[in-house]
Design a protein around this motif. Structure first.
Motif, short mmCIF file in Angstrom:
data_model
loop_
_atom_site.label_atom_id
_atom_site.label_comp_id
_atom_site.label_asym_id
_atom_site.label_seq_id
_atom_site.Cartn_x
_atom_site.Cartn_y
_atom_site.Cartn_z
N LEU A 80 -32.46 -17.70 -11.04
CA LEU A 80 -31.59 -16.58 -10.72
C LEU A 80 -30.16 -17.08 -10.69
CD1 LEU A 80 -30.96 -13.68 -9.55
CD2 LEU A 80 -31.35 -14.70 -7.29
N LEU A 81 -29.29 -16.49 -11.49
CA LEU A 81 -27.84 -16.73 -11.39
C LEU A 81 -27.24 -15.55 -10.66
CD1 LEU A 81 -26.77 -18.03 -14.94
CD2 LEU A 81 -27.51 -19.34 -12.96
N LYS A 82 -26.46 -15.81 -9.62
CA LYS A 82 -25.89 -14.71 -8.85
C LYS A 82 -24.43 -15.01 -8.54
CE LYS A 82 -28.00 -16.82 -4.74
NZ LYS A 82 -28.90 -16.65 -3.59
N ASN A 83 -23.67 -13.95 -8.36
CA ASN A 83 -22.22 -14.11 -8.18
C ASN A 83 -21.79 -14.03 -6.73
OD1 ASN A 83 -22.48 -11.41 -7.65
ND2 ASN A 83 -21.44 -10.71 -9.50
N ALA A 96 -30.08 -8.12 -14.03
CA ALA A 96 -30.40 -7.89 -15.44
C ALA A 96 -31.49 -8.87 -15.86
CB ALA A 96 -29.16 -8.07 -16.31
N ILE A 97 -32.48 -8.35 -16.59
CA ILE A 97 -33.53 -9.19 -17.15
C ILE A 97 -33.63 -8.93 -18.64
CG2 ILE A 97 -34.82 -9.20 -14.98
CD1 ILE A 97 -36.83 -7.29 -16.29
N GLN A 98 -34.24 -9.85 -19.34
CA GLN A 98 -34.39 -9.72 -20.79
C GLN A 98 -35.77 -9.19 -21.14
OE1 GLN A 98 -33.89 -13.38 -22.92
NE2 GLN A 98 -34.01 -12.45 -24.94
N VAL A 99 -35.82 -8.13 -21.93
CA VAL A 99 -37.12 -7.60 -22.36
C VAL A 99 -37.72 -8.56 -23.38
CG1 VAL A 99 -36.50 -5.20 -21.95
CG2 VAL A 99 -36.03 -6.20 -24.19
N ALA A 125 -26.42 -10.84 -23.60
CA ALA A 125 -26.11 -9.58 -22.91
C ALA A 125 -26.21 -9.76 -21.40
CB ALA A 125 -27.07 -8.49 -23.38
N GLN A 126 -27.20 -10.52 -20.94
CA GLN A 126 -27.32 -10.80 -19.50
C GLN A 126 -26.07 -11.50 -18.97
OE1 GLN A 126 -31.34 -12.85 -19.80
NE2 GLN A 126 -31.54 -11.88 -17.80
N LEU A 127 -25.66 -12.55 -19.67
CA LEU A 127 -24.52 -13.34 -19.21
C LEU A 127 -23.23 -12.55 -19.28
CD1 LEU A 127 -25.40 -16.81 -20.79
CD2 LEU A 127 -25.85 -15.99 -18.47
N ASN A 128 -23.10 -11.69 -20.28
CA ASN A 128 -21.91 -10.84 -20.37
C ASN A 128 -21.82 -9.89 -19.18
OD1 ASN A 128 -20.97 -11.97 -22.74
ND2 ASN A 128 -21.91 -10.43 -24.06
N LEU A 129 -22.94 -9.29 -18.82
CA LEU A 129 -22.95 -8.37 -17.67
C LEU A 129 -22.60 -9.11 -16.39
CD1 LEU A 129 -26.14 -6.22 -18.40
CD2 LEU A 129 -23.76 -5.47 -18.54
N GLN A 136 -24.95 -8.16 -10.28
CA GLN A 136 -24.75 -9.23 -9.31
C GLN A 136 -25.61 -10.46 -9.61
OE1 GLN A 136 -25.51 -7.35 -5.51
NE2 GLN A 136 -23.37 -6.76 -5.28
N GLY A 137 -26.63 -10.28 -10.44
CA GLY A 137 -27.49 -11.41 -10.75
C GLY A 137 -28.25 -11.21 -12.05
N VAL A 138 -28.72 -12.30 -12.61
CA VAL A 138 -29.59 -12.26 -13.79
C VAL A 138 -30.75 -13.23 -13.56
CG1 VAL A 138 -27.72 -11.65 -15.37
CG2 VAL A 138 -28.28 -14.05 -15.02
N ILE A 139 -31.91 -12.84 -14.06
CA ILE A 139 -33.09 -13.72 -14.01
C ILE A 139 -33.40 -14.14 -15.43
CG2 ILE A 139 -35.54 -13.88 -13.44
CD1 ILE A 139 -35.15 -11.81 -11.29
N LEU A 140 -33.49 -15.45 -15.64
CA LEU A 140 -33.75 -15.94 -17.00
C LEU A 140 -34.46 -17.29 -16.96
CD1 LEU A 140 -31.25 -17.96 -16.82
CD2 LEU A 140 -29.97 -16.24 -18.05
N LEU A 141 -34.87 -17.74 -18.12
CA LEU A 141 -35.54 -19.03 -18.26
C LEU A 141 -34.49 -20.10 -18.47
CD1 LEU A 141 -38.40 -17.91 -20.68
CD2 LEU A 141 -38.37 -17.88 -18.18
N ASP A 142 -34.58 -21.18 -17.73
CA ASP A 142 -33.51 -22.19 -17.78
C ASP A 142 -33.36 -22.83 -19.16
OD1 ASP A 142 -35.89 -23.64 -17.66
OD2 ASP A 142 -35.22 -25.00 -16.08
N PHE A 143 -34.47 -22.97 -19.91
CA PHE A 143 -34.34 -23.62 -21.22
C PHE A 143 -33.63 -22.73 -22.22
CE2 PHE A 143 -38.34 -21.39 -22.06
CZ PHE A 143 -38.24 -21.04 -23.40
N LEU A 144 -33.73 -21.41 -22.06
CA LEU A 144 -32.99 -20.51 -22.95
C LEU A 144 -31.50 -20.59 -22.67
CD1 LEU A 144 -35.21 -17.29 -23.06
CD2 LEU A 144 -34.88 -18.99 -24.86
N LEU A 145 -31.16 -20.75 -21.41
CA LEU A 145 -29.75 -20.89 -21.04
C LEU A 145 -29.17 -22.18 -21.60
CD1 LEU A 145 -27.35 -19.78 -19.42
CD2 LEU A 145 -28.24 -21.03 -17.44
N SER A 146 -29.91 -23.29 -21.44
CA SER A 146 -29.38 -24.60 -21.87
C SER A 146 -29.35 -24.75 -23.38
CB SER A 146 -30.22 -25.72 -21.23
OG SER A 146 -31.57 -25.64 -21.66
N THR A 147 -30.29 -24.10 -24.09
CA THR A 147 -30.34 -24.28 -25.54
C THR A 147 -29.50 -23.25 -26.29
OG1 THR A 147 -32.38 -22.97 -25.66
CG2 THR A 147 -32.61 -25.36 -25.51
N LYS A 148 -29.46 -22.02 -25.78
CA LYS A 148 -28.74 -20.95 -26.47
C LYS A 148 -27.27 -20.86 -26.04
CE LYS A 148 -31.91 -19.17 -29.14
NZ LYS A 148 -31.73 -19.17 -30.61
#
Length: 205
Positions: A80-83, A96-99, A125-129, A136-148
């Motif tokens: 979870l990334l939160k501001n 925000a989550i990714q379908v 789109a998650q990171l832009n929002l 206020q937050g996004v839930i994502l997979l850490d490897f997608l964040l680090s690779t993409k």
């Protein structure tokens, strides 16, 4: 054996190479086709595809024709990334989550969220929002964040690991006889050091 092409990440390239080797030992060729990621699970469940190269274990709850090969392909974290610094997951107004990636939805099923859930099609789109302050937050997979998005400044947000997750290979029920054979091959590839070499090749260690 027919599977959809996953997002191009080191983890995906590793899984493709590993499962191609395992199937080859059983006399099968692996064919990867371009397919809409959002509908790939349904297509695998109804038999249009032969299964899924790598998915989280929880998908079998919703897609009952898909059965896991009991060998963890790789591990990663749902984060979870939160501001906000002091707020908890439960206190966020929206996320925000990714379908197409069931890990986040499965977590929400087990940890009900009373705020707004915004579903988008990509990590971008998650990171832009999040960056624009629209969630206020996004839930994502850490490897997608680090690779993409390796250049994304993660330090500007608070990071919380929600759950460690393992990825497994899944086959449609019509191929269930192959599951124990694949498990045996994967264990052999692990014991002879092939998996360690593949992980090093794709910089997963």
């Amino acid at each position: 054996m027919l599977f959809n092409r996953p997002a191009d990440t080191p983890q995906a390239r590793y899984v493709i190479e590993l499962m191609t080797l395992a199937y080859k030992e059983l006399g099968y060729d692996v064919h990867i086709i371009d397919f809409n990621h959002q509908s790939a699970l349904s297509a695998a469940n109804n038999g249009t595809l032969d299964g899924q190269l790598g998915r989280v274990a929880s998908i079998s709850q919703q897609y009952q024709n898909l059965h896991p090969v009991n060998f963890a392909l790789f591990e990663f974290n749902l984060v979870l990334l939160k501001n906000c610094q002091q707020c908890t997951f439960e206190q966020l107004d929206n996320i925000a989550i990714q379908v197409g990636y069931p890990a986040a939805q499965s977590y929400l099923n087990e940890h009900p969220f009373i705020g707004d859930i915004i579903k988008v099609k990509s990590v971008t789109a998650q990171l832009n929002l999040l960056t624009q302050g629209k969630v206020q937050g996004v839930i994502l997979l850490d490897f997608l964040l680090s690779t993409k998005h390796p250049q994304f400044n993660i330090k500007q947000f608070q990071t919380e690991v929600l759950a460690p997750i393992k990825s497994f290979h899944f086959l449609h029920s019509r191929h269930s006889a192959l599951i124990p054979k694949l498990e045996e091959q994967l264990h052999k590839l692990n014991e002879n050091g092939t998996i360690r070499l593949l992980r090093a090749k794709h910089h997963l260690d």
